[in-house]
Design an enzyme around this catalytic site. Structure first.
Site, PDB file in Angstrom:
ATOM      1  CG  ASN A  55      34.735  47.166  33.944  1.00 16.70           C
ATOM      2  OD1 ASN A  55      34.053  48.126  34.273  1.00 16.70           O
ATOM      3  ND2 ASN A  55      35.435  47.136  32.820  1.00 16.70           N
ATOM      4  CG  PHE A  75      40.075  58.914  35.303  1.00 20.09           C
ATOM      5  CD1 PHE A  75      39.882  59.751  34.221  1.00 20.09           C
ATOM      6  CD2 PHE A  75      39.443  59.216  36.501  1.00 20.09           C
ATOM      7  CE1 PHE A  75      39.073  60.873  34.327  1.00 20.09           C
ATOM      8  CE2 PHE A  75      38.627  60.332  36.619  1.00 20.09           C
ATOM      9  CZ  PHE A  75      38.442  61.167  35.532  1.00 20.09           C
TER      10      PHE A  75
HETATM   11  N1  CTP Z   1      42.935  52.637  29.535  1.00 21.51           N
HETATM   12  C1  CTP Z   1      42.743  52.639  28.163  1.00 21.51           C
HETATM   13  N2  CTP Z   1      42.812  51.447  27.489  1.00 21.51           N
HETATM   14  C2  CTP Z   1      43.052  50.289  28.130  1.00 21.51           C
HETATM   15  C3  CTP Z   1      43.227  50.282  29.536  1.00 21.51           C
HETATM   16  C4  CTP Z   1      43.145  51.492  30.210  1.00 21.51           C
HETATM   17  O1  CTP Z   1      42.513  53.683  27.573  1.00 21.51           O
HETATM   18  N3  CTP Z   1      43.097  49.152  27.436  1.00 21.51           N
HETATM   19  C5  CTP Z   1      42.920  53.938  30.233  1.00 21.51           C
HETATM   20  C6  CTP Z   1      41.777  54.135  31.202  1.00 21.51           C
HETATM   21  O2  CTP Z   1      40.674  54.764  30.556  1.00 21.51           O
HETATM   22  C7  CTP Z   1      42.399  55.042  32.234  1.00 21.51           C
HETATM   23  C8  CTP Z   1      43.851  54.637  32.261  1.00 21.51           C
HETATM   24  O3  CTP Z   1      44.072  53.965  31.032  1.00 21.51           O
HETATM   25  O4  CTP Z   1      42.380  56.404  31.835  1.00 21.51           O
HETATM   26  C9  CTP Z   1      44.285  53.753  33.367  1.00 21.51           C
HETATM   27  O5  CTP Z   1      43.483  52.632  33.477  1.00 21.51           O
HETATM   28  P1  CTP Z   1      43.836  51.489  34.534  1.00 21.51           P
HETATM   29  O6  CTP Z   1      42.882  50.385  34.346  1.00 21.51           O
HETATM   30  O7  CTP Z   1      43.958  52.109  35.889  1.00 21.51           O
HETATM   31  O8  CTP Z   1      45.286  51.130  34.044  1.00 21.51           O
HETATM   32  P2  CTP Z   1      45.918  49.840  33.503  1.00 21.51           P
HETATM   33  O9  CTP Z   1      46.769  50.225  32.336  1.00 21.51           O
HETATM   34  O10 CTP Z   1      44.899  48.787  33.236  1.00 21.51           O
HETATM   35  O11 CTP Z   1      46.882  49.458  34.690  1.00 21.51           O
HETATM   36  P3  CTP Z   1      46.683  48.454  35.907  1.00 21.51           P
HETATM   37  O12 CTP Z   1      45.473  47.601  35.609  1.00 21.51           O
HETATM   38  O13 CTP Z   1      47.951  47.729  35.915  1.00 21.51           O
HETATM   39  O14 CTP Z   1      46.518  49.333  37.100  1.00 21.51           O
END
Ligand code: CTP
Length: 399
Positions: free
Chosen positions: A208, A322
């Protein structure tokens, strides 16, 4: 803050060496002692007499100086200081440090020291931008070497750009920061950062656009407040900051393992853009292109690192996530905070129009159990400083 501190100051060979004399004056004005070391090239720019006179101490120039070796060996010289400062730090000195050379007194001291090292690079703009120097800088940063500057400006050689040594007052401030205890002294803080790479086959992966800028800035801000930082980073384009423990990973699964091994921590901040899915049918060999046949990727869900640590037996007392959103930012982030089980969520709007993803600025909302704060649009480094200050205020002094 600097009273009673001893700085080992290595003066390299560059036109900026004259500014090192001013630095000695400023350091002594703050009550610090200076052990001066002048390289052979440095002595072409400033005289040994001016350096020794301003420092008020004997100058060290030779690796094989029998008097010094008898009185105080170079190993001891490098360790008697509280901090080692190299100003100006030339491209050659950076290369020696990155390679681990010990060919003269300065490079030997830098190899033998057990103290933090701060460099103030100074060189021609082309030399600074040369891939070799940038490679060396990345190596030194990864080794935990602190850097101040270079500044951008007109140079003695007539060119313009980055390469000018930071001003003595700025170097003094960086020395002060490097030596300060800070409100997070004694605290261990974990930060995740950057993207993850999920392999498709040995040469292809899913990634990403995360640059790792905000995560690196956060780690630097926490370090500046005195925290011991474990920085678990995916393959980000932003180099990790100096003075933190860097743990490099590629995949989400590796990131989870690295985070778990770094526990316990007083706080954990999850700034990484972790891939939600990995390829389930990852190929062991490079997938070949077969005419007319398109490969089918199957996906498996990655572990949610933030949610796992929020419910972990060794959960840090403060867990911060975040939330990158493109619509209903606050409502989505509040729901995410509850779903993941963390204490705070730093939410931001990453719609392309905001220019935040990959940009230098961020506009965030700090969401806690009972409040939503809207912060103004600020440089990412300033956002990081504010978050670090808030963490310090919440954790209080270490026992
Ligand atoms: N995060 C994590 N592990 C994952 C996915 C996300 O630790 N497998 C953490 C990110 O570092 C961030 C938070 O979760 O602090 C939110 O990430 P985000 O991508 O916004 O959330 P998602 O759970 O992926 O939700 P969505 O994609 O539905 O918005």
């Amino acid at each position: 803050m600097l009273a009673g501190k001893r700085i080992l100051l290595i003066i390299g060979g560059g036109i900026a060496a004259y500014k090192a004399l001013e630095l000695i004056r400023l350091l002594r004005g703050q009550g610090a002692s200076v052990t001066p070391v002048l390289t052979r090239a440095g002595a072409e720019f400033v005289t040994p007499l001016s350096v020794a006179a301003l420092a008020g101490e004997p100058l060290h120039q030779d690796l094989f100086d029998l008097t010094t070796e008898a009185e105080m060996g170079h190993i001891q010289l490098s360790r008697a200081a509280d901090l080692v400062v190299v100003a100006p730090c030339t491209a050659d000195l950076m290369a020696k440090m990155a390679q681990g050379h010990a060919t003269d007194l300065a490079s030997t001291l830098l190899m033998a020291t057990d103290k933090r090292v701060l460099i103030a690079p100074a060189m021609n703009v082309r030399m600074w931008e040369h891939p070799a120097t940038q490679r060396n800088l990345a190596t030194l940063t990864g080794d935990g070497i602190l850097t101040i500057g270079p500044d951008i400006g007109d140079m003695a050689c007539g060119e313009h750009g980055p390469g000018r040594m930071a001003e003595p007052a700025a170097i003094l401030a960086a020395i002060d920061t490097a030596l300060s205890d800070g409100p997070l002294k004694g605290r261990h803080i974990l930060v995740t950062s950057g993207p993850t790479h999920e392999p498709i086959d040995p040469v292809r992966y899913i990634a990403n656009r995360s640059s790792g800028q905000q995560g690196s800035a956060l780690a630097a801000a926490l370090r500046d407040l005195g925290a011991q930082v474990s920085f678990v980073t995916g393959p980000a384009s932003t180099p990790p900051p100096a003075g933190v423990t860097v743990i490099r990973v590629d995949t989400a699964q590796q990131m989870l393992e690295a985070v778990q091994s770094a526990l316990p921590a007083d706080a954990a901040i999850f700034a990484a853009a972790v891939a939600d899915w990995r390829v389930k049918n990852e190929a062991g060999q490079k997938m070949k292109k077969i005419a007319g046949a398109l490969p089918t990727l199957e996906f498996a869900e990655n572990p949610d690192i933030l949610a796992t640590i929020s419910h972990h037996a060794q959960r840090p007392p403060l867990v911060v996530g975040f939330a990158a959103e493109t619509e209903s930012v606050i409502a989505h982030a509040q729901a995410k905070r509850l779903r993941k089980g963390c204490d705070w969520i730093i939410a931001n709007d990453v719609s392309p129009a905001t220019g935040i993803m990959g940009g230098a600025e961020n506009a965030v909302h700090l969401i806690t159990a009972d409040s939503v704060e809207d912060w103004p649009r600020l440089p990412k480094a300033e956002v990081a400083r504010r978050i670090a200050a808030r963490i310090a205020a919440t954790l209080g002094p270490a026992a």
